[in-house]
Design an enzyme around this catalytic site. Structure first.
Site, mmCIF file in Angstrom:
data_model
loop_
_atom_site.group_PDB
_atom_site.id
_atom_site.type_symbol
_atom_site.label_atom_id
_atom_site.label_comp_id
_atom_site.label_asym_id
_atom_site.label_seq_id
_atom_site.Cartn_x
_atom_site.Cartn_y
_atom_site.Cartn_z
ATOM 1 N N HIS A 53 -13.541 -0.563 9.974
ATOM 2 C CA HIS A 53 -13.164 0.116 8.942
ATOM 3 C C HIS A 53 -11.612 0.025 9.158
ATOM 4 C CE1 HIS A 53 -12.654 2.995 5.792
ATOM 5 N NE2 HIS A 53 -12.216 4.003 6.717
ATOM 6 N N GLN A 98 -11.185 6.137 -0.450
ATOM 7 C CA GLN A 98 -12.023 6.988 -1.415
ATOM 8 C C GLN A 98 -11.906 8.631 -1.055
ATOM 9 O OE1 GLN A 98 -16.127 5.776 -0.315
ATOM 10 N NE2 GLN A 98 -15.923 3.910 -1.890
ATOM 11 N N HIS A 134 -16.556 2.818 10.591
ATOM 12 C CA HIS A 134 -16.911 3.849 9.834
ATOM 13 C C HIS A 134 -18.590 3.918 9.713
ATOM 14 C CE1 HIS A 134 -17.507 6.629 6.593
ATOM 15 N NE2 HIS A 134 -15.937 6.672 6.255
ATOM 16 N N SER A 137 -4.899 8.584 7.606
ATOM 17 C CA SER A 137 -4.301 7.375 7.712
ATOM 18 C C SER A 137 -3.324 7.123 6.225
ATOM 19 C CB SER A 137 -5.384 6.058 7.378
ATOM 20 O OG SER A 137 -6.180 6.326 6.146
ATOM 21 N N GLY A 194 0.717 -1.182 0.090
ATOM 22 C CA GLY A 194 0.056 -0.226 -0.002
ATOM 23 C C GLY A 194 0.842 1.245 -0.052
ATOM 24 N N ARG A 254 -15.660 10.426 13.711
ATOM 25 C CA ARG A 254 -16.535 9.048 13.133
ATOM 26 C C ARG A 254 -17.009 8.253 14.446
ATOM 27 N NH1 ARG A 254 -12.154 6.782 8.420
ATOM 28 N NH2 ARG A 254 -12.719 8.492 7.020
ATOM 29 N N GLU A 286 -13.953 16.582 5.652
ATOM 30 C CA GLU A 286 -14.376 15.116 6.180
ATOM 31 C C GLU A 286 -14.695 15.411 7.540
ATOM 32 O OE1 GLU A 286 -12.245 11.977 5.004
ATOM 33 O OE2 GLU A 286 -12.777 12.134 2.982
ATOM 34 N N ALA A 289 2.066 2.874 2.368
ATOM 35 C CA ALA A 289 3.235 2.832 3.317
ATOM 36 C C ALA A 289 4.335 1.901 2.965
ATOM 37 C CB ALA A 289 2.741 2.233 4.658
ATOM 38 N N GLU A 306 -1.487 1.152 8.687
ATOM 39 C CA GLU A 306 -2.457 0.673 9.509
ATOM 40 C C GLU A 306 -1.779 -0.478 10.601
ATOM 41 O OE1 GLU A 306 -7.004 -0.803 9.506
ATOM 42 O OE2 GLU A 306 -6.118 -0.423 7.736
ATOM 43 N N SER A 361 -4.963 -2.182 0.885
ATOM 44 C CA SER A 361 -6.273 -1.511 1.193
ATOM 45 C C SER A 361 -6.253 -0.075 0.941
ATOM 46 C CB SER A 361 -6.127 -1.192 2.765
ATOM 47 O OG SER A 361 -6.279 -2.635 3.472
ATOM 48 N N ARG A 410 -5.861 1.254 -2.226
ATOM 49 C CA ARG A 410 -6.751 1.512 -3.308
ATOM 50 C C ARG A 410 -8.049 1.596 -3.203
ATOM 51 N NH1 ARG A 410 -8.332 -4.297 -6.064
ATOM 52 N NH2 ARG A 410 -9.101 -2.665 -7.830
ATOM 53 N N ARG A 448 -9.192 7.515 14.773
ATOM 54 C CA ARG A 448 -8.516 8.270 13.899
ATOM 55 C C ARG A 448 -9.376 9.257 13.022
ATOM 56 N NH1 ARG A 448 -8.534 7.581 7.976
ATOM 57 N NH2 ARG A 448 -9.746 5.987 8.311
#
Length: 621
Positions: A365, A61, A251, A405, A27, A300, A129, A29, A389, A56, A58, A400
């Site tokens: 999530h 969003q 989430h 992230s 990913g 969240r 957000e 990282a 993560e 993860s 990809r 978080r």
């Protein structure tokens, strides 16, 4: 120096690769760490569970948060992160993140990532957000930010300008160790045909875990099928410390597909609310109004709890709790340009958000905790690093902040690469033999370590249902104790009839181990904080619980050692040359070691959270 605790049963490695550093995961990282290590001249190998672009990242969003906009600042980003973290963030780690973040994002752009820009000014478009007081979320492809970041990094690895070698479709098994206990590489199993097949080993003096999350420990999650907690489980068996695993973020707006929905669920990005969508109940009432100053854009954990509470007020049966997202006022053009991925996902399930309310519910999530690291990504095992993560850097605290992230993976991956390169340079100056690790053997094949009996693959679904019912959004002493007992029963069955080594049984063993640790920590924490919601302890207790829980394996994996830090700062992961500002994660000097008991997380008496606690199931493998 910590010693390895256990190992997965596996055949002896039939092939090997030698390198300076092996990165596990592909990913943001993992690939950032790999590219930076290769740029520093290190012989770098990336091992990934599926294809390079199947992690993860990809699936992200919303975007990546950084203080890039006019009027914004790292200080404001820090404040929002600390509030979202509910009093458990390590402020030094957060300050580092928000200060280094903007430049790290610009370097990501120079690598090839293309974010959405204003057609007139050419500036990066920014959105809001949950938990953010400013527009600071950079996005790509409308709602396909992760896919664009993954594309850019994968192309950079594959374009021939770097020396990064890759091993795809490979499940990492265990850590190789030198005789003095330092990391020496990993064992892995390659699935399918290719240059390498079956169990092998990558030998390297530096191992970077970037394996992503563990969302598959629950029945419904936004995580892809590869997110089975492999990195956390490997680290635990290797003797590393993990922390804050009780803080699993659910989430709040995942597409609700019914009470029996299992596996990866479609995410409805928080950016949809950031652009003006409303959360409503079946009667059209905006129930988040008045519950938090940011309303539907609250952190969240606040929104997830709001949905569950509203559902309970309206008499929803367990498992059917859901509300609705109303974005009909966006119109078709905005949906198609700004949120094309989400629009397609909804329509694929028979829901048209242009004309209909979208049913949403909380789902697992993100793991705010993980393998404990310092600000350079170093774990408590020398030579073992973690980022993304899988790591617990202290940035996220108890919850978080949205879109932090990707930034955390980016910033700490760069710091790890710098540290690994400096260590390799130091070894070369000291005359070490080309930086290679001392000879090491497969932990599962030598018989030197206790071997974990493998669970049958069908136990995976049992574990997921146990965790969803007992350690999901709502938790209590009763639900967690029952979950612990059921996990013990699964282990007892495996001890009597272990499964044969294989990808499914290895994954199931990893899920079971991280489930045990999560339940142990959740039982121990007698309060509600962030995304840890205890119905029997509904209040936040800063006097007793403004501290972290740290867990290690003991007795060959048969018991868990659960202890607390004394403050919100973590103790060092490596020996310090001068006194630390934080006492080691341990009991106070005059405390006594607690006798092992028969639950993975026997709680202490109210008001006495400090200290070490060893929990041992009656007959756990």
């Amino acid at each position: 120096m910590p010693s390895a605790r256990a190992a997965l049963p596996a055949p002896a490695p039939g092939w090997r690769i030698d390198a300076d550093v092996v990165v596990v995961g592909s990913g943001v990282a993992g690939l950032t760490a790999a590219l930076r290590c290769a740029a520093a001249g290190l012989d770098t190998v990336v091992v990934t569970k599926a294809r390079l672009d199947d992690g993860s990242t990809r699936w992200a969003q919303g975007g990546i948060a950084a203080a890039l906009g006019e009027g914004d600042s790292p200080g404001q980003h820090l404040d929002d992160t600390l509030v979202a973290g509910a009093g458990l963030c390590d402020e030094e780690a957060v300050r580092l993140l928000v200060t280094e973040g903007p430049a790290a994002v610009r370097r990501l752009i120079s690598t090839g990532a293309q974010f959405d820009t204003d057609a007139t000014t050419g500036r990066i478009e920014l959105t809001r957000e949950g938990g953010h007081h400013r527009r600071r979320i950079a996005h790509a492809g409308g709602d396909a930010t992760g896919a664009e970041i993954s594309r850019a990094l994968v192309e950079a690895v594959r374009d021939g300008r770097t020396s990064v070698r890759t091993v795809e479709n490979a499940l990492v098994l265990d850590l190789l160790r030198t005789p003095d206990g330092a990391a020496a590489g990993v064992t892995l199993h390659v699935m399918g045909e290719g240059q390498h097949d079956g169990v092998g080993a990558v030998h390297a003096p530096a191992v970077v875990l970037a394996t992503g999350g563990m969302g598959q420990v629950f029945s419904a999650t936004t995580n892809p099928p590869v997110s089975t907690g492999d990195g956390v489980a490997l680290a635990l068996r290797a003797g590393a410390e993990v922390s804050d695993l009780e803080f699993v973020q659910f989430h709040p707006t995942v597409l609700y597909l019914g009470p029996d929905a299992e596996g990866q669920q479609p995410l409805i990005s928080e950016a949809v609310r950031g652009e003006g969508a409303h959360l409503v109940d079946a009667g059209g009432v905006r129930f988040m109004t008045g519950r938090h100053e940011l309303g539907e854009l609250a952190p969240r954990d606040v929104v997830a709890k709001g949905i569950m509470r509203r559902a309970a007020e309206q008499g929803a049966e367990p498992g059917t709790e859901h509300m609705f997202l109303d974005a009909r006022h966006f119109g078709a053009a905005m949906w198609e340009s700004r949120f094309p991925t989400i629009l397609d996902a909804c329509r694929g399930h028979g829901i048209d958000p242009v004309t209909q309310l979208v049913p949403v519910a909380p789902a697992a999530h993100y793991a705010s905790g993980g393998v404990r690291t310092d600000l350079h990504g170093r774990t408590t095992v020398p030579g073992l690093y973690a980022c993304g993560e899988v790591a617990c850097t202290g940035v996220h605290g108890a919850n978080r902040l949205a879109s932090n992230s990707l930034l955390e993976g980016l910033v700490f991956a760069e710091r790890i690469a710098e540290t690994v390169a400096a260590a390799a340079d130091g070894s070369a100056r000291d005359g070490a033999a080309d930086g290679r690790p001392l000879p090491a053997e497969s932990p599962g094949a030598t018989g030197h370590l206790p071997v974990t009996p493998l669970l049958l693959p069908e136990a995976r679904r049992v574990i997921q249902r146990v965790m969803t019912a007992g350690a999901g959004v709502l938790r209590s002493e009763v639900s967690l104790t029952e979950a612990a007992a059921q996990l013990d029963a699964v282990a007892d069955e495996a001890a009597g009839k272990p499964a044969a080594p294989g990808v499914e049984s290895w994954e199931t063993a990893n899920l079971h181990l991280v489930a045990r640790v999560l339940v142990a920590a959740a039982l121990r924490r007698h309060e509600t904080r962030g995304c840890h919601w205890r119905e029997d302890h509904p209040g936040r207790d800063d006097a007793s619980w403004a501290r972290h829980l740290v867990v290690e394996l003991r007795e060959g994996g048969r018991s868990l050692d659960v202890r607390t830090t004394r403050t919100t700062s973590f103790p060092p992961t490596v020996p310090q040359s001068r006194p630390s500002r934080e006492r080691p994660a341990d009991r106070p000097p005059d405390a006594q070691h607690v006798k092992p008991v028969h639950h993975p997380a026997q709680p202490t008496r109210p008001g006495q959270p400090h200290g070490r606690h060893t929990a041992r199931p009656p007959s756990h493998p």
